[in-house]
Design a protein around this motif. Structure first.
Motif, short mmCIF file in Angstrom:
data_model
loop_
_atom_site.label_atom_id
_atom_site.label_comp_id
_atom_site.label_asym_id
_atom_site.label_seq_id
_atom_site.Cartn_x
_atom_site.Cartn_y
_atom_site.Cartn_z
N GLU A 178 0.86 -1.20 0.00
CA GLU A 178 0.00 0.00 0.00
C GLU A 178 0.89 1.24 0.00
O GLU A 178 1.85 1.34 0.76
N VAL A 179 0.53 2.15 -0.87
CA VAL A 179 1.30 3.40 -0.93
C VAL A 179 0.99 4.23 0.31
O VAL A 179 -0.15 4.55 0.59
N LEU A 180 2.03 4.55 1.05
CA LEU A 180 1.87 5.38 2.23
C LEU A 180 2.07 6.84 1.90
O LEU A 180 1.51 7.71 2.55
N SER A 181 2.88 7.08 0.90
CA SER A 181 3.15 8.46 0.52
C SER A 181 3.72 8.46 -0.88
O SER A 181 4.48 7.56 -1.24
N GLU A 195 -1.30 15.27 -1.12
CA GLU A 195 -1.68 14.51 0.08
C GLU A 195 -3.18 14.68 0.35
O GLU A 195 -3.86 13.73 0.72
N ILE A 239 -5.29 12.62 -2.16
CA ILE A 239 -5.21 11.19 -1.84
C ILE A 239 -6.02 10.89 -0.58
O ILE A 239 -6.72 9.87 -0.50
N ARG A 285 -9.18 8.33 -0.21
CA ARG A 285 -9.22 7.26 0.79
C ARG A 285 -10.37 7.44 1.78
O ARG A 285 -10.90 6.47 2.31
#
Lengths: 283, 214
Positions: free
Chosen positions: A276-279, B52, B55, B59
């Motif tokens: 999973e892409v965290l950043s 950020e 995204i 999510r």
């Protein structure tokens, strides 16, 4: 009846609220009958005009919407079950997505770990040659960390098997192991600290001409970097300038840095187990 | 509450409609970027925070329940992203030159070689002055002023975004504007008039406040 405000703070609040149309009728009457309050309104109106007249920022060099959509398409994401990306989608949009495996269960985690060990053992000679041609950049494989993690999860025999594989892989890795370990970015308490470390690493690359050479890591060698690093989609024309492993708050992560020629690097951090892409952010 | 103009797109996106999600993001990404640019004061930080934020929106969208307007939630997410970015920046060395004044990859010396000549340079100077003035505001005031004067949210919406009472919003906007008025005054030095709450220009920036609950 509204009392006339006495302090500067009170008078500014009233003038500001009047300017915004948020004053009560009684407050409006006060402002309209008080030259000092009207002067305060005028001063604040100038501030507001300055803010509103400021030019809009230049459009970002990269498209943040595309990156967000890619995150949505990653397994487990909002669009994971939706139709795949249209064939005519722009290449630069394919920055982020990784094949996340979250939710597939612990069994697949162990399969992934085992696959990483096997792939590493098979691909190290190739990686070693690549590393010999480069100066410093490499990929690392946190095999020991994965095995430790498996043990911590109480995987019993599976962990023992991994430990044996770990030992075998360690032997196979020995020629290039020191170079691989050089790009282990270490343990960090949080993602921010890791990104700081990546920034420092990238800056060091720029300063040290000897270490500035990049390793154009293709799919095969990227796969050797970690179980999921090979699934990081690098946009066409970009080169990978750094791959590394690290831990963040005890969680293993994979770091992939890629950039367009003469462009800013993008740092992608993914969970080493789930991918999973965290950043994913440009630096 | 009036019907949320984004409701249809939100519901479609929550159902997995990729085109709806893209339309929703593209409808609002400019305002997110603008908010982030004014709050962070830096092109690079604004881009990071914008990415950020979007995204985070993607999510978090499955959990968005529509009790507030989508834009209220979006501004909260974006403000949080900016606060996070400001917190990160405090841990990084300060750049010596503003982003716009250095060459970037695609627009070398864009700001300094502005073809509009003196007018362009004046525009750059004005922008830098505005950035400086905003940067000197305590971030609580800065967020309130930017949400009001740049994003055009009303006090109730700002209160919802920042999760503070409307009276606090009213106070923060007023104090922020007063500080900006002094900073942007005729001499541009903040010396237009004395004030009791004007922060020292040499004092370190106070800690970035905690992020707002999503």
């Amino acid at each position: 009846m509204t009392d006339a405000p006495r302090t500067d703070d009170e008078r500014d609040e009233l003038a500001s609220a009047y300017l915004d149309g948020e004053a009560t009728p009684a407050e409006r009457a006060l402002v309209e009958g008080d030259p000092d309050l009207q002067a305060r309104v005028a001063a604040m109106a100038e501030v507001r005009a300055s803010l509103q007249a400021a030019p809009a920022p230049a459009p970002p060099a990269t498209d943040p919407v595309a990156a967000a959509l890619d995150a949505a398409r990653a397994p487990g994401g909002l669009l994971a079950s939706a139709e795949p990306r249209p064939a005519d989608a722009p290449e630069e949009a394919a920055v982020v997505p990784l094949a996340a495996r979250r939710g597939e269960g612990r069994r697949l985690r162990y399969l992934a770990v085992a696959a990483a060990v096997v792939v590493a053992a098979l691909a190290v000679p190739l990686l070693g040659r690549v590393l010999d041609q480069a100066d410093d950049q490499a990929a690392s494989i946190d095999v020991a960390g994965r095995a430790d993690d498996a043990r911590a999860d109480g995987a019993g025999e599976a962990a023992d098997t991994l430990a044996e594989a770990d030992a075998d892989a360690g032997a196979a890795l020995s020629p290039g192991a020191s170079q691989l370990a050089a790009t282990d970015l270490g343990a960090h308490p949080d993602l921010d600290a890791l990104l700081d470390a990546v920034d420092a690493r990238l800056q060091a690359q720029e300063v040290d001409a000897g270490a500035a050479s990049t390793v154009a890591i293709d799919g095969a060698t990227t796969t050797t970097a970690a179980a999921c690093a090979g699934e990081v989609e690098v946009p066409a024309g970009h080169e990978v300038t750094l791959t590394a492993t690290a831990t963040v708050d005890g969680v293993g992560v994979v770091v992939v840095v890629h950039r367009a020629p003469a462009g800013r690097p993008t740092v992608v951090v993914a969970d080493a187990e789930t991918c999973e892409v965290l950043s994913a952010r440009p630096r | 509450m009036a019907v949320d103009p984004d409701q249809d797109l939100v519901e479609a996106a929550q159902a997995g409609d990729a085109s709806a999600l893209e339309a929703l993001l593209r409808r609002h990404h400019d305002r997110v970027h603008l908010l982030c640019r004014r709050l962070t004061g830096s092109d690079a930080d604004a881009l990071d925070a914008t990415q950020e934020a979007l995204i985070a929106v993607v999510r978090g969208l499955p959990r968005f329940d529509g009790r507030s307007r989508f834009t209220t939630w979006l501004h909260r997410v974006a403000t949080n992203a900016c606060l996070d970015e400001l917190r990160r920046r405090r841990r990084r060395p300060l750049p010596g030159i503003p982003d716009d004044a250095v060459d970037d990859d695609e627009h070398p010396h864009r700001a300094l070689a502005d073809p509009r000549g003196e007018e362009g340079l004046q525009s750059v100077a004005d922008r830098l002055l505005l950035d400086d003035a905003l940067a000197e505001l305590p971030v609580e005031f800065r967020a309130a002023v930017v949400l009001r004067d740049v994003c055009d949210l009303d006090y109730a919406e700002i209160a919802a975004v920042l999760e503070v009472p409307p009276g606090t919003v009213r106070s923060r906007i007023a104090r922020g504007r007063r500080l900006l008025a002094r900073r942007l005054g005729p001499d541009g030095t903040g010396n237009q008039e004395a004030g009791t709450d004007r922060p020292s220009t040499t004092a370190p920036e106070p800690p970035t406040p905690p992020r707002i609950a999503p």
